[in-house]
Design an enzyme around this catalytic site. Sequence first.
Site, mmCIF file in Angstrom:
data_model
loop_
_atom_site.group_PDB
_atom_site.id
_atom_site.type_symbol
_atom_site.label_atom_id
_atom_site.label_comp_id
_atom_site.label_asym_id
_atom_site.label_seq_id
_atom_site.Cartn_x
_atom_site.Cartn_y
_atom_site.Cartn_z
ATOM 1 N N GLU A 1 -9.435 -1.385 5.521
ATOM 2 C CA GLU A 1 -8.181 -1.560 6.253
ATOM 3 C C GLU A 1 -8.423 -1.397 7.758
ATOM 4 O OE1 GLU A 1 -5.109 1.313 5.367
ATOM 5 O OE2 GLU A 1 -3.640 0.226 6.567
ATOM 6 N N GLU B 1 -5.915 8.853 17.608
ATOM 7 C CA GLU B 1 -6.416 10.230 17.731
ATOM 8 C C GLU B 1 -7.260 10.599 16.502
ATOM 9 O OE1 GLU B 1 -3.219 9.336 18.173
ATOM 10 O OE2 GLU B 1 -3.089 9.599 20.349
ATOM 11 N N GLN C 1 0.830 -1.207 0.000
ATOM 12 C CA GLN C 1 0.000 0.000 0.000
ATOM 13 C C GLN C 1 0.866 1.259 0.000
ATOM 14 O OE1 GLN C 1 -1.816 0.775 3.795
ATOM 15 N NE2 GLN C 1 -3.607 1.736 2.885
ATOM 16 N N GLY C 2 0.799 2.027 -1.072
ATOM 17 C CA GLY C 2 1.586 3.260 -1.163
ATOM 18 C C GLY C 2 0.736 4.485 -0.882
ATOM 19 N N TYR C 3 0.447 4.696 0.390
ATOM 20 C CA TYR C 3 -0.331 5.876 0.790
ATOM 21 C C TYR C 3 0.593 6.919 1.448
ATOM 22 C CZ TYR C 3 -5.190 4.117 0.231
ATOM 23 O OH TYR C 3 -6.398 3.685 -0.249
ATOM 24 N N SER C 4 1.141 6.572 2.633
ATOM 25 C CA SER C 4 1.848 7.565 3.459
ATOM 26 C C SER C 4 3.119 8.067 2.784
ATOM 27 C CB SER C 4 2.247 6.948 4.799
ATOM 28 O OG SER C 4 1.139 6.365 5.414
ATOM 29 N N SER D 1 4.433 -1.139 4.219
ATOM 30 C CA SER D 1 4.604 -2.484 4.783
ATOM 31 C C SER D 1 4.915 -3.490 3.685
ATOM 32 C CB SER D 1 3.329 -2.928 5.510
ATOM 33 O OG SER D 1 3.100 -2.103 6.614
HETATM 34 C C1 LIG Z 1 3.530 -0.705 11.461
HETATM 35 C C2 LIG Z 1 3.080 0.313 10.466
HETATM 36 C C3 LIG Z 1 2.767 -0.091 9.189
HETATM 37 C C4 LIG Z 1 2.357 0.852 8.246
HETATM 38 N N1 LIG Z 1 2.113 0.426 6.975
HETATM 39 C C5 LIG Z 1 1.799 1.340 6.018
HETATM 40 C C6 LIG Z 1 1.639 0.935 4.660
HETATM 41 O O1 LIG Z 1 1.753 -0.243 4.324
HETATM 42 N N2 LIG Z 1 1.372 1.869 3.734
HETATM 43 C C7 LIG Z 1 1.217 3.185 4.063
HETATM 44 O O2 LIG Z 1 0.942 3.980 3.169
HETATM 45 N N3 LIG Z 1 1.368 3.615 5.335
HETATM 46 C C8 LIG Z 1 1.666 2.720 6.320
HETATM 47 N N4 LIG Z 1 1.843 3.127 7.627
HETATM 48 C C9 LIG Z 1 1.767 4.562 7.934
HETATM 49 C C10 LIG Z 1 0.586 4.973 8.776
HETATM 50 O O3 LIG Z 1 -0.597 5.003 8.014
HETATM 51 C C11 LIG Z 1 0.930 6.373 9.347
HETATM 52 O O4 LIG Z 1 2.002 6.193 10.248
HETATM 53 C C12 LIG Z 1 -0.238 6.983 10.090
HETATM 54 O O5 LIG Z 1 -1.253 7.352 9.206
HETATM 55 C C13 LIG Z 1 0.195 8.223 10.895
HETATM 56 O O6 LIG Z 1 0.899 9.123 10.101
HETATM 57 P P1 LIG Z 1 2.337 9.683 10.548
HETATM 58 O O7 LIG Z 1 3.177 8.523 10.952
HETATM 59 O O8 LIG Z 1 2.818 10.581 9.492
HETATM 60 O O9 LIG Z 1 2.057 10.503 11.887
HETATM 61 P P2 LIG Z 1 1.525 12.002 11.974
HETATM 62 O O10 LIG Z 1 0.370 12.161 11.063
HETATM 63 O O11 LIG Z 1 2.673 12.923 11.825
HETATM 64 O O12 LIG Z 1 1.000 12.036 13.467
HETATM 65 C C14 LIG Z 1 1.867 12.258 14.590
HETATM 66 C C15 LIG Z 1 1.004 12.358 15.842
HETATM 67 O O13 LIG Z 1 0.104 13.479 15.726
HETATM 68 C C16 LIG Z 1 -1.227 13.058 15.944
HETATM 69 N N5 LIG Z 1 -2.135 13.796 15.079
HETATM 70 C C17 LIG Z 1 -1.954 14.068 13.761
HETATM 71 N N6 LIG Z 1 -3.000 14.782 13.292
HETATM 72 C C18 LIG Z 1 -3.868 14.920 14.312
HETATM 73 C C19 LIG Z 1 -5.148 15.540 14.458
HETATM 74 N N7 LIG Z 1 -5.737 16.146 13.444
HETATM 75 N N8 LIG Z 1 -5.758 15.502 15.686
HETATM 76 C C20 LIG Z 1 -5.151 14.874 16.740
HETATM 77 N N9 LIG Z 1 -3.936 14.279 16.669
HETATM 78 C C21 LIG Z 1 -3.318 14.300 15.476
HETATM 79 C C22 LIG Z 1 -1.243 11.583 15.569
HETATM 80 O O14 LIG Z 1 -2.313 10.897 16.218
HETATM 81 C C23 LIG Z 1 0.124 11.119 16.063
HETATM 82 O O15 LIG Z 1 0.058 10.826 17.423
HETATM 83 C C24 LIG Z 1 2.245 2.223 8.599
HETATM 84 C C25 LIG Z 1 2.550 2.629 9.904
HETATM 85 C C26 LIG Z 1 2.978 1.695 10.830
HETATM 86 C C27 LIG Z 1 3.323 2.166 12.211
#
Ligand SMILES: Cc1cc2nc3c(=O)[nH]c(=O)nc-3n(C[C@H](O)[C@H](O)[C@H](O)COP(=O)(O)OP(=O)(O)OC[C@H]3O[C@@H](n4cnc5c(N)ncnc54)[C@H](O)[C@@H]3O)c2cc1C
Length: 394
Positions: free
Chosen positions: A250, A378, A132-135, A167
């Site tokens: 998901e 959150e 999955q290429g989202y983040s 992942s």
């Molecule tokens: C084990 C694992 C597997 C993953 N696999 C994939 C994958 O296969 N493909 C993919 O695309 N992504 C994947 N991800 C990424 C995952 O979707 C992101 O980590 C997640 O969406 C959070 O984004 P971020 O890490 O940029 O954190 P940020 O968005 O930077 O958030 C940092 C902190 O701020 C808080 N926060 C942010 N915005 C708000 C808000 N509006 N209100 C309150 N709090 C807020 C968050 O809750 C968090 O605590 C994976 C992540 C993990 C840990």
Amino acid sequence: MADNLEDFRTEVRSWLAANCPPEMREPLEDDEDRCWGGRKAQFKNPAQKQWLDAMAGRGWTVPEWPAQYGGGGLSREEAKVLREEMRRINARSPLDSFGIWMLGPALLKYGTEEQKQRFLPPIIRGEIRWCQGYSEPGAGSDLASIQTRAEDRGDHWIVNGQKVWTSYADKADWIFCLVRTDPTAKKHEGISFVLFDMETPGVSTKPIVLISGKSPFCETFFDDVRVEKENLVGELNKGWDVAKYLLQHERAMIGGMGELAGPRPLGQVAADSVGAENGMLADPMLRAQIATLDIDSIAFKLAMERTGDLMKRKKAHPADASVLKYYGTELNKRRHELIMAAGGADALEWESERSRGGHDARAWLRTKANSIEGGTSEVQLNIIAKRILNLPGA
Ligand SMILES: Cc1cc2nc3c(=O)[nH]c(=O)nc-3n(C[C@H](O)[C@H](O)[C@H](O)COP(=O)(O)OP(=O)(O)OC[C@H]3O[C@@H](n4cnc5c(N)ncnc54)[C@H](O)[C@@H]3O)c2cc1C
């Protein structure tokens, strides 16, 4: 209906007895025991492959998907019977797959007939593994800020950019990916949902090590990657709709982790460590915590069933997946905190043979990511507040 279901149960039971190898009835020791399929699949033993082929042959890797694409074509009730019968003999899942959990449902809703015919059967048979290429580095919770750019070159796009936390990107065959196709549009518009082979020239991956010491995910780089236009899912610049729909699946899937009990009941693990008095766990605090967790797990399981029924009848609220994601992952984290508390100091062992390479400690640390992956707790609470409780947005 009841009679038919009972006949179906009898048939399933005897089929499973004949086709589920004994090795596939053993509890999973760790993540590496899972079968992910794919072009680079490494089966742990012949039984794993045999089990996958037998289940895929009946379409039971996806019991409720339409038979025309190779799915089981079962009703929700029949699929429930199949799950119950598998649980009864502790049968393992024959195939774990992002294709099944995420991409498939999105293709069934948004894909063209040609895309369904092309992509669904290899997902069902475990022949192609998806990631999955989202983040991206600047787009996690705020996913619509993605910057990966797809430039129009007539019959194809040229994609440049970077994804992160992808992942199993290093093990996957294909990727479903969000790209920006109109940089001038508002951020939720101008995004498209495309599919491409991870072996396309210009795709590279770099594994990231997790706190558990394992490395299941990667940074993924796209450097002038050619993507054919026929691999667009849904409408051009409307990929956000596909992305959101996929996220519901998901989130419900990740929430389902809350249902997973370990190979041994928690009370037994704790009794081995803290001892028992009068047939009860010697530590009353731990006893109460385990009982509460058991009760909450049963309630969650029922909530999952109820939401599943509502989804099937298209009566679920789109934000229900956030409720399941939030509660299921927090429950799973609580379960692993208790496994550590119940196991005592032994549970902290990291590399010994006795601890199976630090199985409990690594699994506990891995659960810390449950409330981040697929959207953080959150963010789920924000969605629930806004869309279910109708509270004003921030
Ligand atoms: C084990 C694992 C597997 C993953 N696999 C994939 C994958 O296969 N493909 C993919 O695309 N992504 C994947 N991800 C990424 C995952 O979707 C992101 O980590 C997640 O969406 C959070 O984004 P971020 O890490 O940029 O954190 P940020 O968005 O930077 O958030 C940092 C902190 O701020 C808080 N926060 C942010 N915005 C708000 C808000 N509006 N209100 C309150 N709090 C807020 C968050 O809750 C968090 O605590 C994976 C992540 C993990 C840990």
